[in-house]
Design a protein around this motif. Structure first.
Motif, PDB file in Angstrom:
ATOM      1  N   ASP A 192       0.666  -1.482  -0.198  1.00 52.97           N
ATOM      2  CA  ASP A 192       0.047   0.522  -0.068  1.00 52.97           C
ATOM      3  C   ASP A 192       1.079   0.780  -0.457  1.00 52.97           C
ATOM      4  N   ILE A 193       0.434   2.007  -1.101  1.00 49.92           N
ATOM      5  CA  ILE A 193       0.470   3.436  -1.202  1.00 49.92           C
ATOM      6  C   ILE A 193       0.092   4.749  -0.479  1.00 49.92           C
ATOM      7  N   VAL A 194       0.518   5.654   0.523  1.00 48.62           N
ATOM      8  CA  VAL A 194      -0.680   6.281   1.015  1.00 48.62           C
ATOM      9  C   VAL A 194      -0.324   8.149   0.353  1.00 48.62           C
ATOM     10  N   VAL A 195      -1.393   8.120  -0.051  1.00 43.49           N
ATOM     11  CA  VAL A 195      -1.881   9.915  -1.001  1.00 43.49           C
ATOM     12  C   VAL A 195      -2.618  10.797   0.165  1.00 43.49           C
ATOM     13  N   LYS A 196      -2.162  11.968   0.378  1.00 43.45           N
ATOM     14  CA  LYS A 196      -2.722  13.142   1.036  1.00 43.45           C
ATOM     15  C   LYS A 196      -3.656  14.220   0.416  1.00 43.45           C
ATOM     16  N   TYR A 197      -4.130  14.634   0.355  1.00 42.58           N
ATOM     17  CA  TYR A 197      -4.360  15.602  -0.037  1.00 42.58           C
ATOM     18  C   TYR A 197      -5.157  16.627   0.936  1.00 42.58           C
ATOM     19  N   ASN A 198      -4.230  17.691   0.647  1.00 39.75           N
ATOM     20  CA  ASN A 198      -4.916  18.540   1.825  1.00 39.75           C
ATOM     21  C   ASN A 198      -5.038  19.872   1.145  1.00 39.75           C
ATOM     22  N   LEU A 199      -6.690  20.687   1.818  1.00 36.98           N
ATOM     23  CA  LEU A 199      -6.622  21.981   0.758  1.00 36.98           C
ATOM     24  C   LEU A 199      -6.999  22.359   1.197  1.00 36.98           C
ATOM     25  N   PHE A 200      -6.632  23.511   1.372  1.00 36.17           N
ATOM     26  CA  PHE A 200      -6.715  25.698   2.138  1.00 36.17           C
ATOM     27  C   PHE A 200      -7.462  26.147   0.886  1.00 36.17           C
ATOM     28  N   ASN A 201      -8.058  26.962   1.331  1.00 37.84           N
ATOM     29  CA  ASN A 201      -8.954  27.828   0.501  1.00 37.84           C
ATOM     30  C   ASN A 201      -8.509  29.377   1.950  1.00 37.84           C
ATOM     31  N   VAL A 202      -7.987  29.903   1.225  1.00 36.44           N
ATOM     32  CA  VAL A 202      -6.406  31.074   1.402  1.00 36.44           C
ATOM     33  C   VAL A 202      -7.421  32.460   0.432  1.00 36.44           C
ATOM     34  N   GLY A 203      -8.744  32.575   0.837  1.00 32.71           N
ATOM     35  CA  GLY A 203      -9.030  33.618  -0.139  1.00 32.71           C
ATOM     36  C   GLY A 203     -10.467  33.982   1.125  1.00 32.71           C
ATOM     37  N   ASP A 204     -11.082  35.429   0.622  1.00 31.50           N
ATOM     38  CA  ASP A 204     -11.731  35.736   1.851  1.00 31.50           C
ATOM     39  C   ASP A 204     -12.920  35.726   1.480  1.00 31.50           C
ATOM     40  N   THR A 205     -13.319  34.578   0.803  1.00 32.69           N
ATOM     41  CA  THR A 205     -15.230  33.920   0.612  1.00 32.69           C
ATOM     42  C   THR A 205     -14.713  32.783   0.616  1.00 32.69           C
ATOM     43  N   ALA A 206     -15.765  32.074   0.000  1.00 37.54           N
ATOM     44  CA  ALA A 206     -16.428  30.554   0.142  1.00 37.54           C
ATOM     45  C   ALA A 206     -16.004  30.290  -1.256  1.00 37.54           C
ATOM     46  N   ALA A 207     -15.343  28.750  -1.507  1.00 45.43           N
ATOM     47  CA  ALA A 207     -14.994  28.079  -2.587  1.00 45.43           C
ATOM     48  C   ALA A 207     -16.655  27.288  -2.895  1.00 45.43           C
ATOM     49  N   THR A 208     -17.175  27.261  -3.366  1.00 46.17           N
ATOM     50  CA  THR A 208     -18.379  26.165  -4.407  1.00 46.17           C
ATOM     51  C   THR A 208     -18.085  25.526  -5.027  1.00 46.17           C
ATOM     52  N   ASN A 209     -18.676  24.175  -4.755  1.00 49.49           N
ATOM     53  CA  ASN A 209     -18.200  22.802  -5.718  1.00 49.49           C
ATOM     54  C   ASN A 209     -17.005  23.109  -5.856  1.00 49.49           C
ATOM     55  N   VAL A 210     -16.363  22.683  -5.146  1.00 46.83           N
ATOM     56  CA  VAL A 210     -14.272  22.515  -5.128  1.00 46.83           C
ATOM     57  C   VAL A 210     -14.835  20.746  -5.884  1.00 46.83           C
ATOM     58  N   LYS A 211     -13.991  20.494  -6.516  1.00 50.77           N
ATOM     59  CA  LYS A 211     -13.881  19.096  -7.357  1.00 50.77           C
ATOM     60  C   LYS A 211     -12.479  18.690  -7.746  1.00 50.77           C
ATOM     61  N   VAL A 212     -11.801  17.483  -7.008  1.00 54.88           N
ATOM     62  CA  VAL A 212     -10.704  17.491  -6.771  1.00 54.88           C
ATOM     63  C   VAL A 212     -10.590  16.107  -7.618  1.00 54.88           C
ATOM     64  N   VAL A 213      -9.598  15.814  -8.767  1.00 53.02           N
ATOM     65  CA  VAL A 213      -9.288  15.321  -9.421  1.00 53.02           C
ATOM     66  C   VAL A 213      -8.138  14.556  -9.845  1.00 53.02           C
ATOM     67  N   ASP A 214      -7.823  13.139  -9.365  1.00 51.66           N
ATOM     68  CA  ASP A 214      -6.262  13.148  -9.614  1.00 51.66           C
ATOM     69  C   ASP A 214      -6.581  11.629 -10.981  1.00 51.66           C
ATOM     70  N   ASN A 215      -6.305  11.934 -12.326  1.00 52.25           N
ATOM     71  CA  ASN A 215      -5.838  10.869 -12.766  1.00 52.25           C
ATOM     72  C   ASN A 215      -4.225  10.066 -13.406  1.00 52.25           C
ATOM     73  N   GLY A 216      -3.378  10.677 -12.029  1.00 50.22           N
ATOM     74  CA  GLY A 216      -2.683  10.088 -12.194  1.00 50.22           C
ATOM     75  C   GLY A 216      -2.386   8.363 -11.880  1.00 50.22           C
TER      76      GLY A 216
END
Length: 187
Positions: free
Chosen positions: A43-67
């Motif tokens: 097993d290989i453990v892959v971690k994705y950390n998502l940060f919103n550094v902006g001043d407003t909210a982000a909506t409909n956030v989609k993360v795709v990893d095709n690797g």
């Protein structure tokens, strides 16, 4: 003079446009491989950390990893594509997947892609995660050769050292028993 006014007007419009984007959502995505050794069939453990550094909210956030292609990896746990409805300003989210490589060799771990709507402007923004880069997936037999307990090797070592330790012990035991028997007869 009119040329200078045109340049100043263009400069003013670009500064106003840049300032308008300051209040929007900004998503940063980090992709990390948590294993020290990448081994074929393990097993290989892959971690994705998502940060919103902006001043407003982000909506409909989609993360795709095709690797992680199907012919190269089995997905053991988690999803390579996931969606979040809303990420508030100043908050973060993490997601972990576990994959198992099917073959060994060099592998290029590519960046994941994030797509989201900036709540303030409604614009659809796209970004890429950090790129772990190229990694070496070690063959399982090489990993076992280096890190296994080597029980068969230790058993062979014990069998080979037994005569050099056992024969002197048996000679000592024989002479000890003989002298104890003589000492008992004298008493």
């Amino acid at each position: 003079m009119s040329h200078l006014r045109g340049v100043l007007l263009l400069l003013f419009i670009s500064v106003v446009h840049l300032n308008a984007d300051e209040g929007s959502a900004r998503i940063l995505l980090a992709k990390q491989i948590h294993n020290k050794y990448l081994v074929e069939g393990m097993d290989i453990v892959v971690k994705y950390n998502l940060f919103n550094v902006g001043d407003t909210a982000a909506t409909n956030v989609k993360v795709v990893d095709n690797g992680f292609r199907v012919e190269d990896f089995d997905v053991v746990s988690g999803q390579t594509k996931y969606k979040l409805e809303r990420v508030a300003p100043g908050s973060n989210s993490s997601h972990t997947i576990v994959v198992r490589p099917k073959k060994f060799g060099y592998f290029n771990f590519t960046a994941a892609e994030v797509t989201y709507n900036a709540e303030s402007s409604g614009a659809i923004l796209t970004g890429l995660s950090s790129d772990p880069g190229q990694g070496v997936i070690i063959a399982a037999r090489d990993y076992d050769r280096q890190f296994s307990a080597h029980l068969l090797d230790w058993a062979a070592f014990a069998v080979m050292t037994l005569p050099s330790l056992g024969i002197p012990f048996l000679l000592w035991w024989s002479s000890k028993s003989k002298y104890e028997a003589i000492a008992l007869k004298k008493d």
